[in-house]
Design an enzyme around this catalytic site. Structure first.
Site, PDB file in Angstrom:
ATOM      1  N   TRP A 141       0.757  -1.345   0.086  1.00 11.60           N
ATOM      2  CA  TRP A 141      -0.043   0.058   0.011  1.00 11.60           C
ATOM      3  C   TRP A 141       0.876   1.329   0.094  1.00 11.60           C
ATOM      4  CZ3 TRP A 141       1.791   2.358   4.215  1.00 11.60           C
ATOM      5  CH2 TRP A 141       2.280   1.558   5.137  1.00 11.60           C
ATOM      6  N   PRO A 166      -2.914  -6.213  -5.401  1.00 10.74           N
ATOM      7  CA  PRO A 166      -2.736  -4.881  -4.901  1.00 10.74           C
ATOM      8  C   PRO A 166      -3.078  -5.054  -3.692  1.00 10.74           C
ATOM      9  CG  PRO A 166      -4.402  -4.423  -6.175  1.00 10.74           C
ATOM     10  CD  PRO A 166      -4.232  -6.171  -6.686  1.00 10.74           C
ATOM     11  N   ASP A 167      -2.722  -4.172  -2.521  1.00  4.11           N
ATOM     12  CA  ASP A 167      -3.199  -4.174  -1.082  1.00  4.11           C
ATOM     13  C   ASP A 167      -4.584  -3.753  -1.018  1.00  4.11           C
ATOM     14  OD1 ASP A 167      -2.369  -4.388   1.872  1.00  4.11           O
ATOM     15  OD2 ASP A 167      -3.544  -2.525   1.489  1.00  4.11           O
ATOM     16  N   SER A 217       6.452  -7.359   3.878  1.00  3.79           N
ATOM     17  CA  SER A 217       7.353  -7.512   5.182  1.00  3.79           C
ATOM     18  C   SER A 217       8.386  -8.979   5.137  1.00  3.79           C
ATOM     19  CB  SER A 217       6.467  -7.651   6.256  1.00  3.79           C
ATOM     20  OG  SER A 217       5.821  -9.130   6.054  1.00  3.79           O
ATOM     21  N   GLU A 238      11.252  -8.275  -2.153  1.00  2.87           N
ATOM     22  CA  GLU A 238      11.830  -7.001  -2.015  1.00  2.87           C
ATOM     23  C   GLU A 238      11.192  -6.821  -0.363  1.00  2.87           C
ATOM     24  OE1 GLU A 238      11.602  -3.497  -0.785  1.00  2.87           O
ATOM     25  OE2 GLU A 238      11.914  -2.340  -2.471  1.00  2.87           O
ATOM     26  N   LEU A 239      11.990  -6.967   0.729  1.00  8.12           N
ATOM     27  CA  LEU A 239      11.375  -6.805   1.754  1.00  8.12           C
ATOM     28  C   LEU A 239      11.852  -5.657   2.887  1.00  8.12           C
ATOM     29  CD1 LEU A 239      11.979 -10.645   2.438  1.00  8.12           C
ATOM     30  CD2 LEU A 239      10.036  -9.504   1.478  1.00  8.12           C
ATOM     31  N   CYS A 272      10.679   1.461   2.386  1.00  4.84           N
ATOM     32  CA  CYS A 272      11.372   0.476   2.761  1.00  4.84           C
ATOM     33  C   CYS A 272      12.822   0.947   2.611  1.00  4.84           C
ATOM     34  CB  CYS A 272      11.228  -0.569   2.000  1.00  4.84           C
ATOM     35  SG  CYS A 272      11.173  -0.410   0.059  1.00  4.84           S
TER      36      CYS A 272
END
Length: 500
Positions: A141, A166-167, A217, A238-239, A272
């Protein structure tokens, strides 16, 4: 527009800036996801049959339309995320630039390539790239436009179809992007969208995918990697991050202070790549804070749907809860708030001041956990060695920054940091916006890379086709010894002539 009818219940996200309900979003069921895969596979074969240059046409057109109609999507991104308009505009620019980058380079990257054969002149080898089929892309999001486009465009250009989840909070932004791509000429069905919670449709998403791409996450990444491993399919992850910004004693402190504000508080820290630690040489620690803290206290927070505010709202109540928990836990254990530190319900339900902490120790949650909000801890260190030790003291390894007037020293320091991207005299955008260079994380910050050659070829399966011009099969019987000696001589000759 190629989206299956969703039969699940409606979800009603809330506008972060006001707390008022946004339009409901119909949640998909596992059957909806299965139907999306059926439709995507039906569309993928025709899409993959097009020459790569033909596949670039809707992507080029999309990039043009995106810039022309940006006011539409800027409003939508702000309504769904609460971020300041300037930070929403960063998404528009990134989506347009990454689309243009891949549209220009995909035909060259995907063409067959001659490779060295087993024996010079006798063996001809070529590498051919095939699409994987249908790629599942799960986007968060916080950057609903930029991250969707960044991963979906190369997957499409490689000849795949996409099932995109998507979120729910930002589903309308994702739908707008998909509809614009369809308007630009993408064949119907190639980009499917579903929405829903991972507990409801996560297994169905994984079961149908030929490759899965997730931005989210670290906990979610581990679950996806486990499932992908069971199915023996690839995954790109990708976290999270706990990113450091290092200020050497020779840094331009004014430049570092201004850049640190952007690095820490862009999109209210919900990035991030955001800096959550500032590590400053002790000789310039106080002088840096003298410049940095007034800038932080002067950050303008507002809910305006226009340019002007420097920071908007947090996007979700759970993010605000984490921010409050980290600040309260830190101060309860002796940390000092140098700037900010408080929620701002007078501005909106999810606003929080940009916050700077000092005296943070490993005993505090904010030291190791990713905050993902407008909170940064400042540390004083005695030199490069202690700065590197502190910056690397985390399970994450996504992004970092080094500020120094000595480019050589900054480069040497950057190579010692266990982070996938390192910026010199900039916080995060320099590396991320270098779309020709790979971007991703080390350690628990992810697997694989987006951007660059790797970001497109990850969505392909390489095939080697070799043509042997002569029959070099070993003979039967006593002739095998002569055959072995001949091959040995041939290999020695290739070594001497540097042909292998």
């Amino acid at each position: 527009m190629g989206t299956p009818a969703c039969r699940g219940a409606d979800a009603v996200p809330l506008a972060p800036l006001t707390g008022e309900p946004l339009p409901p979003v119909r949640q998909s069921t596992a059957d909806d996801v299965a139907l999306a895969y059926v439709r995507a596979r039906a569309a993928q074969s025709g899409w993959a049959a097009l020459p790569p240059r033909e596949r670039t046409r809707p992507v080029r057109r999309f990039a043009e339309l995106l810039l022309r109609r940006q006011d539409e999507i800027l409003d939508l991104v702000q309504h769904e995320t609460g971020k300041a308009r300037l930070h929403a505009h960063e998404e528009v620019l990134d989506a347009a630039l990454v689309s243009t980058y891949y549209a220009r380079r995909a035909p060259r990257l995907l063409r067959p390539r001659r490779r060295g054969g087993a024996l010079p002149l006798l063996t001809y080898a070529v590498e051919v790239r095939h699409p994987l089929g249908v790629v599942a892309v799960i986007t968060p999001w916080n950057y609903p436009l930029a991250l969707a486009v960044t991963d979906i465009v190369p997957a499409l250009l490689a000849g795949n179809a996409v099932v995109h989840k998507p979120d729910t909070q930002t589903a309308r932004t994702a739908a707008w992007a998909r509809d614009l791509m369809t308007e630009a000429g993408l064949p119907d069905g190639v980009w499917q969208q579903v929405t829903g919670e991972p507990t409801d449709i996560g297994d169905a998403l994984l079961d149908g995918a030929d490759h899965l791409c997730l931005t989210g996450s670290t906990a979610a990444g581990r679950a996806v990697a486990t499932g992908a491993g069971q199915r023996l399919i690839g995954c790109s992850l990708e976290l999270g991050g706990k990113n450091s910004l290092l200020v050497r004693a020779d840094a331009d402190l004014d430049q570092a202070a201004h850049a640190a504000v952007r690095a820490c508080f862009a999109s209210a820290g919900q990035l991030c790549l955001s800096a959550e630690r500032i590590i400053v040489h002790e000789r310039v620690h106080d002088a840096f804070l003298d410049r940095f803290l007034p800038l932080v206290r002067g950050v303008r927070l507002a809910a305006d749907l226009d340019y002007g505010p420097q920071m908007g709202s947090l996007s979700l109540p759970r993010v605000l809860a984490t921010v409050r928990r980290h600040v309260e836990d830190a101060t309860a254990h002796g940390a000092v708030v140098l700037a900010g530190g408080a929620a701002r319900p007078d501005l909106g339900p999810l606003f929080h001041e940009p916050t700077v902490l000092a005296g943070v120790t490993p005993a505090m949650a904010v030291y190791r956990e990713e905050t993902f909000g407008p909170v940064v801890a400042v540390f004083a260190v005695s030199g490069d060695d202690t700065a590197v030790e502190l910056a690397n003291d985390t399970e994450y390894g996504l992004n970092a920054a080094v500020f120094s007037r000595d480019t050589g020293a900054a480069l040497a320091l950057a190579r010692r940091l266990r982070a996938g991207t390192v910026n010199i005299n900039e916080g995060y955008a320099a590396a991320y916006a270098s779309h020709d260079a790979p971007m991703g994380g080390m350690k628990s910050s992810g697997l694989g890379r987006r951007h660059g050659t790797a970001g497109l070829l990850a969505y392909t399966a390489p095939q080697t086709i070799a043509h042997q011009r002569l029959n070099l099969a070993p003979p039967a019987g006593p002739g095998q010894a002569r055959y072995a000696r001949a091959l040995t001589a041939a290999v020695r000759a290739m070594q001497l002539l540097h042909l292998r």
